[in-house]
Structures are given as C-alpha cells and as structure tokens.
Design an enzyme around this catalytic site. Structure first.
Site, PDB file in Angstrom:
ATOM      1  CE  LYS A  39      -3.956  -1.934   2.532  1.00 40.80           C
ATOM      2  NZ  LYS A  39      -5.190  -1.973   1.765  1.00 40.80           N
ATOM      3  CD  GLU A  99      -5.567   5.782   3.608  1.00 38.21           C
ATOM      4  OE1 GLU A  99      -6.781   5.630   3.890  1.00 38.21           O
ATOM      5  OE2 GLU A  99      -5.004   5.180   2.683  1.00 38.21           O
ATOM      6  CG  HIS A 139     -13.820  -3.017   5.895  1.00 40.35           C
ATOM      7  ND1 HIS A 139     -14.348  -1.754   5.903  1.00 40.35           N
ATOM      8  CD2 HIS A 139     -13.095  -3.106   7.018  1.00 40.35           C
ATOM      9  CE1 HIS A 139     -13.946  -1.113   6.981  1.00 40.35           C
ATOM     10  NE2 HIS A 139     -13.192  -1.924   7.692  1.00 40.35           N
ATOM     11  NE  ARG A 149      -9.004  -9.512  -6.847  1.00 38.77           N
ATOM     12  CZ  ARG A 149     -10.116  -8.962  -6.397  1.00 38.77           C
ATOM     13  NH1 ARG A 149     -11.207  -8.990  -7.151  1.00 38.77           N
ATOM     14  NH2 ARG A 149     -10.170  -8.393  -5.220  1.00 38.77           N
TER      15      ARG A 149
END
Ligand code: ADP
Length: 688
Positions: A127, A211, A246, A303
C-alpha cells in the site's frame, strides 16, 4: 523489474483453463465457449461433481479439499494445464488471481496468464509503495503519511498534523486486517501497537501508513482496461458502498449522483493509475468519494472483480471477452468515445449464510436453486443469474460461501431496484439458509432507495435490516394458511382419510396454530410467549378451494388460499389478494414476496382447556427419526404426562407424553416406521 515481466510474450491459444471454481469459473467458461475455445476446469475432491466441472469440456483433479492442497497449489495447476494442452489460464478472482509468483511460473511454462504482468501486481501489492507511485502519476490520495520512517514519535506527529480521526493501516495489508481508526492523540500509541502486532502476525511486516479517516465516504470504483499496445480506457464506475465489515453486499452501476465532470475526472485518474504501473487487462481502481465530491485513491485490484457484471449490463460489453482478446494480443475492442452507459444495474451477492446469526456460513444439500423469471413477470434481458450451483448440489464448508450473483438491469435506478426486488423474491432456494431475506430488507430499505449511501449504511440501519421478532397480522394469517394447505396436500397425496391428524378436510373444524420467529435453534423450546402469535382457524374446504375465518388477537379475517404453479400461491385476506412464493421447510413456513422473505416457525397447538391454561400438543414428530414403540393401545384413556410413544433420532430416544388427560384416538405410525419432522404421530382427544 525486467522487460520480460512488463511485456510477456504472446502465445496464441485455443484452450482455456479456468483456475477457479464456483460462479466465476462457470461465467468465464461461458464466454470462452462462445469464442470457440476448449474449456478446462480444475477441481478439488470436494468439487468432483461441482457445476463448473460438469460444464467444462475437460476437468482435472488437483487434490484434497483444502485450498492450499488444491486451488492454491501452483504446481498442480500448471501440471493440469500441461496435461490438457492448455494455452492460457484465467484466474477468476481470489485464489491465485493476484499472485505474482503464479504469473511468473506461467511465464516460465510458456502459458499465457489472462491478467496483468507480475510487475503490475507487485506494484500494487504494497500500500505504501503504491501510494508513492500514485502520487507520482497525479492520482489524488487521502491526506496522510506513507513514508519509510516508522519512528513512533514521527508517526504521532504526522497524525496530529493530519487531524483526527485518522486511520492506521498496515502497508502490507489486505482483507481489512491491520486497520484501526484512531479518534484522538491519546489513543494513538495503543492503536499503533495493536495494529503493528496484528500486521506482523498476518503479513510478517509491521510497517504502517496513516490516512485521514473520512467519516461518511462512499466506495466508488472505476473499471479500467489496458491492452499491450498502449491503449487504456475506463468503463465507468460502480458504487459498492453497501458493505458489511468491508465486504461488498450489493453493488450498482453507474454510481448514483455522478456528474459528467466527476465521472471523467475519476475515469482519467484511474487510467493514469493503471498506465503508471504498465497495466494490461482488466483492473479496478478503488476510490473513496467524500460528501463534498472529493475522491481519493484507495487501492487497485489487479484482476476481474466479483461485481464486474453490473458494468457489463450498463455498457453492453463482455469483460471476459475483452480479457481474452487482450491476452491474445489484440487491441481493446472499443475506444473511450465508443463506450456509453445505458440504464442502471444492481448486483446482489447470494451467500449461504445466516445474517441473523452473525452471518454464520451455512452448508448442506441445496435441494432447490432456481429462478422462475416467467412466474415473476420478468424477462431474461432484465435479469441475469451468475451461479456456481444448481438444484441438488452440496454446499460444502471448504470455500467462500457465495453461491451466486443476481444481476438486474433497468431503464433507471428505480426501475432496476424494483426488478431486483422482484427477482430476489422469485429466487427459489431450499435446503440451505441464505442471505436472501437480508438482501431483500436492504433492497427495500427507504434509505437505500433514496441513495443515502456510505460505507456504514448497514451499521447505521442495523435495526431495520435484521430479522424482526414480530410480523403483521397478514403475515401470520398467510403463514397459518400455507402451513395448513401443505398439510392438506400431504394428506391427499397419501392415502387420504385413514391416515391423518384430526384436520377434517371436508368438515368445519377449529384448529389453533402458533407462529413464532424461527430464532436460533429453530425449535419451539426457544420461543417465549411474547414472541408467539396464535391464529385460530375455522373453516372448511369446498371443491378445491378452502374458505376460512381466522382470528388473531382481536382481529378476524376471512381468508382463502389458491395454489398457483410451482410454489406460488395466492392468499386472499378480507378480499385483498396477494401472490407469493411459499413452502414449508420442516416446521418453518417460508414466504417470499417482492417486499421480503418471512420465515415463521409453524405448529399446531390444538387447544385443550385445562384449568385456565392452554396445553400444547406435542404430538408431531420433533425431528426426523424412527418410531421405536407404541406404549398404549389405541382408544385407551390416559392421564396427562403418561408416555404414549417412543421415537429415536440421532441415536437418542424421545418419549412423547400425553399433553392432557384424555385418550389416543389413533396412531398414524407403527414401530419401525420412519417419520419426518412435523409429521403428526397420533390423534389425541382431551377429556371434557
Ligand atoms: P483492505 O485492502 O484491507 O481491504 P482498504 O484500504 O481497501 O483495505 O479499505 C477497506 C475499507 O475500509 C474501504 O472500502 C472503506 O470502507 C474503509 N476505509 C479505508 N480507508 C478509509 C479512510 N481513509 N477513511 C474512511 N474509511 C476508509
């Protein structure tokens, strides 16, 4: 990074192996067959007769059920490809679809990977590194810190600078692990330590990024496509804000409320993101969209995604065909200008799980899995069912419990949503518990209809989305009748008049039925009086049609029931006729209509006046089993509590006792007979 990884050689292929199972394997093979390719499936021992194996031209066994010994075993997959002369492998999603090692192994074996080069997968794997590259490409990022320096004090200072709440994320993370929201500076250190521990355990790496935590963001992702000739396009966006922990539940395209400017800004940013890392094939760039219209890069999935069909529905393109053409070295089938949006599409993921039991995965024999489009007044261009199962299949515990995806299309969002509700109701699933009722409550929720979307939608609306403990009078009345009707049918299909239960079909009669939420153990022992409704049914049957008076509390309804085709029935209550899908699943009556699915525990409690209490009848079989012995003679007078009959089930004996003083009018079974849950075992007549 070598040049080879960026531009793998192109090998022509006429055989495609799908390195996956379930609905995605079936879906990929469908397009491959249409394109004239030979299809090869792979399977584990648990899937030897699974649908994807049945549909493939050839299939090769990989190994035992455990994924790491089968679908994740790179060597076994490549061996299967070699045995079948396979030229290309499509990885679907999950399993090996984002595994750079797999892509490299295929390169070495001279087999085409239908997907991006290993280098592009690696670029998005971390990330922090991905964010650095995206910043480079001018893709907007959530304000935050993704540097190498991991000093505690520095991280704390960066968080203070960003402003709370912040989100700590594992750089190496995925699948929601190693992620924590920090509300204030005081909680920072503890959250950091916790996140590092979790990340170290899950990924062997405890680097963190920080973040700004967006309070009510939407999850909006852009479908991108690149070929090997330098072309890249976006096929618009999907809104996947409706998530639980999530995980996406219902997705739609286009995202409601998008302006043309925002759409092209997000689309361009997504294509830049893909081209920055030398991307080839289908990819998804995920963004958080803030209430003020700002959008921020979150991650790229390298993908095909589970939710790709909603994009296919609004663009009229087959994304798997695009993937295969790109893998064959062709140019993208369309330019950006040639792509347009028509109408609106939703996808609902059908899982074998029980949302009312914390989404516990369910297993078992799927006795029926069918969608009666015609009966629901729907057409094939409105509804698409991408399924990995059919009636008669077994749902095992080894893999992801997603059974199928129900995808709908409509002229606009409201039309598509109405179709989704109809289609969910028309889906006939029996034998295994699914999340269908939960999906119906979601799709019927006014907030969902009004586009009050953000990633915490399910959390915010929990009370409305999980099963209620009580239902409308109409629901109880309908359930009571449906249960009785089934009983009558069973009675007729057997030798009618000599074997049954005091429910005299052609004579006026009073019957009491108790209905309650099936609850956790699906047994009457769990229902308390407060959760139970009692329906008193009086009626008779005339030339095929049953007419009844129903009393529920202080309300009385006149009612009739008319069987339609299949499981459909029409229930008329006080002149209001409703059509629904209905059946009995053991003791549970299941009713599905466009407004939702209702499941009610159904049992007769023919009232016996015993003091001032109503005595419950326990004379139906509590479970499937065998009759061991009859303990009294037919017609014998008995006292309350006296043993009447012994049953055996699951290697345990159960004794049926008299519910009151009275007599046994008739036994319906003899020692040695097999009985099903809910069968009436004997007629009991209480003394006056
Ligand atoms: P993972 O890779 O583990 O799935 P993601 O970074 O994709 O983690 O985030 C998963 C979900 O967490 C997102 O879909 C969103 O709902 C939520 N999320 C992630 N980052 C933020 C953020 N900065 N602010 C608010 N919610 C976030």
């Amino acid at each position: 990074m070598t040049l080879d990884e960026n531009r793998p050689e192109i090998h022509k292929f006429d055989t495609l192996l799908v390195a996956n199972r379930g609905e995605i394997a079936c879906r990929v093979m469908r397009t491959a067959r249409r394109m004239g390719l030979k299809t090869v499936a792979i399977y584990s021992d648990a899937d030897a007769s699974a649908r994807h194996v049945r549909e493939a031209d050839e299939a090769v066994r990989l190994g035992p059920a455990a994924a790491r010994e089968s679908y994740l075993n790179i060597e076994a997959v490549i061996d299967a490809a070699k045995r079948t002369g396979t030229g290309a492998i499509h990885p679907g999603y999950g399993f090996l679809s984002e595994n750079g090692g797999f892509v490299k192994a295929l390169e070495q074996a001279g087999i085409t990977f239908v997907g991006p080069p290993a280098s592009a997968i690696a670029a998005m794997g971390d990330k922090s590194a991905a964010k650095a590259r995206m910043a480079n490409a001018g893709v907007p990022l959530v304000p935050g810190y993704h540097g190498d320096d991991q000093d505690d004090a520095l991280l704390r200072a960066e968080s203070d600078k960003i402003g709370y709440p912040v989100m700590l994320k594992a750089s190496a993370g995925g699948g929601g692990k190693g992620m924590r929201v920090v509300e204030s500076g005081e909680g920072f250190k503890a959250a950091l330590d916790g996140c590092r521990r979790e990340s170290k355990a899950a990924f062997g790496d405890d680097r963190m990024l920080i973040e700004k935590y967006l309070v009510q963001p939407r999850h909006v992702e852009v479908q991108v496509f690149c070929d090997r000739h330098g072309n890249g396009v976006y096929l618009f966006e999907r809104d996947c804000s409706v998530q639980r922990r999530h995980q996406k539940v219902i997705e739609e395209a286009p995202a409601p409320g998008m302006t043309a400017e925002l759409r092209s800004a997000m689309g361009d940013a997504a294509v830049r993101a893909a081209q920055e890392i030398g991307y080839v094939g289908a990819g998804t760039v995920e963004f958080l969209l803030d209430a003020d219209g700002s959008f921020y890069f979150m991650e790229m999935n390298t993908r095909l995604q589970v939710e790709h069909p909603v994009t296919e529905m609004i663009t009229g393109q087959d994304l798997v065909e695009w993937q295969l053409r790109v893998a064959m070295g062709e140019k993208l089938p369309c330019t950006q200008d040639e792509l347009t949006i028509t109408g609106h599409s939703f996808e609902a993921r059908i899982y074998a799980e029980d949302p009312d039991q914390d989404f516990l995965p369910a297993t078992g024999l799927l006795t029926r899995f069918a969608l009666d489009l015609e009966g629901a007044g729907l057409s094939a261009d409105q509804v698409r069912l991408d399924s990995g199962v059919e009636s008669g299949d077994v749902v095992s515990m080894h893999y992801d419990p997603m059974l199928a995806k129900l995808i709908v299309h409509g002229a606009d969002r409201d039309a598509a949503l109405a179709t989704l509700n109809r289609a969910l109701a028309a889906l006939d699933v029996q034998g295994v518990v699914t999340n269908r009722a939960f999906l119906q409550r979601l799709a019927n929720h006014p907030g969902f209809k009004n586009v009050e979307l953000d990633t915490r939608f399910i959390e915010r609306n929990e009370a409305a989305l999980f099963a209620p403990r009580s239902y409308s009078t109409e629901a109880y009345a309908s359930a009571a009748l449906i249960g009785l009707n089934q009983l009558a049918q069973e009675c007729e299909s057997d030798s009618p008049w000599d074997r049954h239960d005091g429910f005299r079909l052609n004579a006026p009669h009073t019957i009491r039925i108790a209905l309650s939420d099936p609850g956790f153990s699906q047994g009457p022992a769990q229902a308390s009086d407060n959760d139970e409704a009692v329906v008193i049914v009086e009626g008779k049957r005339e030339s095929g049609e049953s007419l009844w008076n129903l009393t529920i509390g202080d309300k009385t309804l006149t009612a009739s029931l008319q069987p339609l085709t299949g499981d459909a029935v029409a229930v008329t209550l006080n002149g209001h006729r409703r059509r629904l899908q209905a059946r009995r699943d053991g003791h549970i009556v299941v009713m599905a209509e466009p407004s939702g699915e209702t499941r009610l525990f159904w049992r007769r409690i023919d009232a016996i006046d015993h003091g001032h209490h109503e005595t419950e009848s326990t004379l139906t079989a509590p479970m499937n089993g065998t009759v061991v012995a009859l303990l009294v003679a037919s017609g014998a007078a008995v006292e309350k509590g006296m043993p009447l009959m012994v049953m055996e089930a699951m290697k345990m004996e159960h004794t049926m006792t008299a519910p009151a003083d009275g007599s046994v009018d008739a036994f319906h079974f003899q020692a040695g007979d097999t009985v099903s849950q809910g069968d009436v075992l004997l007629d009991f007549a209480p003394s006056e």
